[in-house]
Design a protein around this motif. Structure first.
Motif, PDB file in Angstrom:
ATOM      1  N   THR A 149      39.862  42.311  43.241  1.00 36.42           N
ATOM      2  CA  THR A 149      39.900  42.796  41.858  1.00 36.42           C
ATOM      3  C   THR A 149      41.072  42.237  41.064  1.00 36.42           C
ATOM      4  O   THR A 149      41.126  42.401  39.847  1.00 36.42           O
ATOM      5  CB  THR A 149      39.959  44.338  41.820  1.00 36.42           C
ATOM      6  OG1 THR A 149      41.177  44.785  42.428  1.00 36.42           O
ATOM      7  CG2 THR A 149      38.777  44.941  42.542  1.00 36.42           C
ATOM      8  N   SER A 196      35.834  48.955  41.571  1.00 37.06           N
ATOM      9  CA  SER A 196      35.950  47.755  42.397  1.00 37.06           C
ATOM     10  C   SER A 196      34.614  47.033  42.543  1.00 37.06           C
ATOM     11  O   SER A 196      34.567  45.802  42.648  1.00 37.06           O
ATOM     12  CB  SER A 196      36.494  48.123  43.788  1.00 37.06           C
ATOM     13  OG  SER A 196      37.778  48.686  43.680  1.00 37.06           O
ATOM     14  N   THR A 214      33.123  43.285  40.461  1.00 32.13           N
ATOM     15  CA  THR A 214      32.867  42.156  41.358  1.00 32.13           C
ATOM     16  C   THR A 214      31.388  41.762  41.378  1.00 32.13           C
ATOM     17  O   THR A 214      30.959  40.920  40.586  1.00 32.13           O
ATOM     18  CB  THR A 214      33.379  42.467  42.777  1.00 32.13           C
ATOM     19  OG1 THR A 214      32.849  43.743  43.221  1.00 32.13           O
ATOM     20  CG2 THR A 214      34.900  42.535  42.806  1.00 32.13           C
ATOM     21  N   LEU A 245      40.960  51.797  37.561  1.00 27.51           N
ATOM     22  CA  LEU A 245      41.472  50.578  38.186  1.00 27.51           C
ATOM     23  C   LEU A 245      42.065  49.642  37.137  1.00 27.51           C
ATOM     24  O   LEU A 245      43.103  49.016  37.363  1.00 27.51           O
ATOM     25  CB  LEU A 245      40.352  49.873  38.947  1.00 27.51           C
ATOM     26  CG  LEU A 245      40.711  48.531  39.597  1.00 27.51           C
ATOM     27  CD1 LEU A 245      41.738  48.722  40.698  1.00 27.51           C
ATOM     28  CD2 LEU A 245      39.461  47.853  40.148  1.00 27.51           C
ATOM     29  N   PRO A 285      42.170  46.633  45.983  1.00 23.58           N
ATOM     30  CA  PRO A 285      41.364  45.558  46.574  1.00 23.58           C
ATOM     31  C   PRO A 285      41.787  44.191  46.051  1.00 23.58           C
ATOM     32  O   PRO A 285      41.899  43.994  44.837  1.00 23.58           O
ATOM     33  CB  PRO A 285      39.939  45.915  46.138  1.00 23.58           C
ATOM     34  CG  PRO A 285      39.965  47.387  45.900  1.00 23.58           C
ATOM     35  CD  PRO A 285      41.336  47.666  45.348  1.00 23.58           C
TER      36      PRO A 285
END
Length: 306
Positions: A243, A100, A104, A223, A240
């Motif tokens: 994402t 995550s 980002t 992820l 999240p």
């Protein structure tokens, strides 16, 4: 926030004249104005009074000047340490991050570190919280960003940012206009991280009974894999929001309207505070600013600073 822009502002504040500043920095006056505008846009406030014949900093400009002078001073000290022939500080920093963070604001942090110390080598490891914590404890990492802190002698931790979690799924299996109860979510296939991971610890209490998940859960430690499984319609997942903003915008995924909101996920930074203090402290400060800068660019309901 670029070092060049901060340096330009400090020189401009000293000279109190755009022309003299351009001459000193071997630049054009429009370039100086562009750098000032970039700073003001990033900080969200005016730093220099416009319209007056006399050059004058705003109250925010005075605060920025003090902060930039301190930052540039620390960077100068660090460069002296790193460029010293007999320096004991390594020119390598080892950073660990969960998916995550890597997806980002980590790219901005790496770019900023390279701008600050061009000869600094950065070794980035992207893993789950459990493996990152093990790496910190073994001395294999200098700093990590995860869901849990690493606990040990010489470690320091802080919350770098908080990410809102969203139940999401493909229109193949969910109705975006419908409100789902907890029981209805529990009856659907769920894509999540493995059972022994911190993200799973958030999901299990949400249903209040782990037995609900026993036959419905597909787990993976990636992820990227979770997002692709959700798009393919293999299940729903709580991840999240930041994402999957691209997937939400493209209509590949939809937020699931729920009767019970999923709790947000703090991203905790842990760093080694007893060795190579100048280097690590510089990384810590840039990490704080990168996280804050990222949060300032997105909807405050999906990522924020505590």
């Amino acid at each position: 926030m670029r070092i060049l822009d901060m340096t330009t502002f400090v020189v401009l504040a000293r000279n109190r004249h755009f022309g003299r500043t351009a001459q000193e920095l071997n630049a054009t006056q429009p370039a100086i104005s562009t750098r000032l505008t970039a700073l003001e846009q990033e900080l969200g406030c005016r730093l220099v009074e416009r319209g007056d014949r006399e050059f004058k900093l705003t109250p925010e400009g005075e605060k920025a000047l003090n902060a930039f002078q301190a930052i540039l001073g620390d960077i100068g000290k660090l460069r002296d340490v790193l460029e010293s022939p007999d320096a004991s500080t390594p020119q390598l920093v080892r950073i660990g991050a969960i998916d995550s963070v890597a997806a980002t604001w980590m790219p901005h942090l790496i770019e900023t570190l390279h701008q600050t110390v061009p000869n600094l080598k950065i070794e980035l490891t992207v893993e789950g919280t459990k493996l990152l914590t093990q790496g910190m404890n073994k001395g294999e990492l200098d700093m990590m960003f995860a869901v849990d802190p690493a606990v040990g002698e010489g470690f320091r931790s802080f919350v770098s940012c908080i990410l809102q979690m969203t139940w999401a799924g493909s229109a193949k299996i969910i109705n975006p206009d419908r409100v789902y109860s907890v029981d209805e979510l529990g009856s659907m296939p769920i894509i999540s991280f493995p059972k022994d991971t911190p993200p799973y610890r958030q999901i299990a209490p949400y249903f209040q009974d782990e037995r609900v998940l026993a036959s419905k859960l597909t787990s993976t430690n990636s992820l990227f894999a979770i997002i692709n499984l959700l798009i393919a319609g293999f299940g729903i997942g709580a991840i999240p929001t930041v994402t999957i903003q691209r997937e939400l915008k493209m209509g590949l995924l939809h937020p699931i309207r729920v009767s019970k909101r999923f709790p947000p996920m703090p991203i905790i930074a842990t760093y080694q505070s007893t060795t190579h203090q100048h280097l690590i402290q510089m990384v810590v400060e840039h990490a704080r600013r990168s996280a804050a800068g990222f949060c300032a660019t997105v909807d405050p309901s999906v990522a924020w600073i505590d």
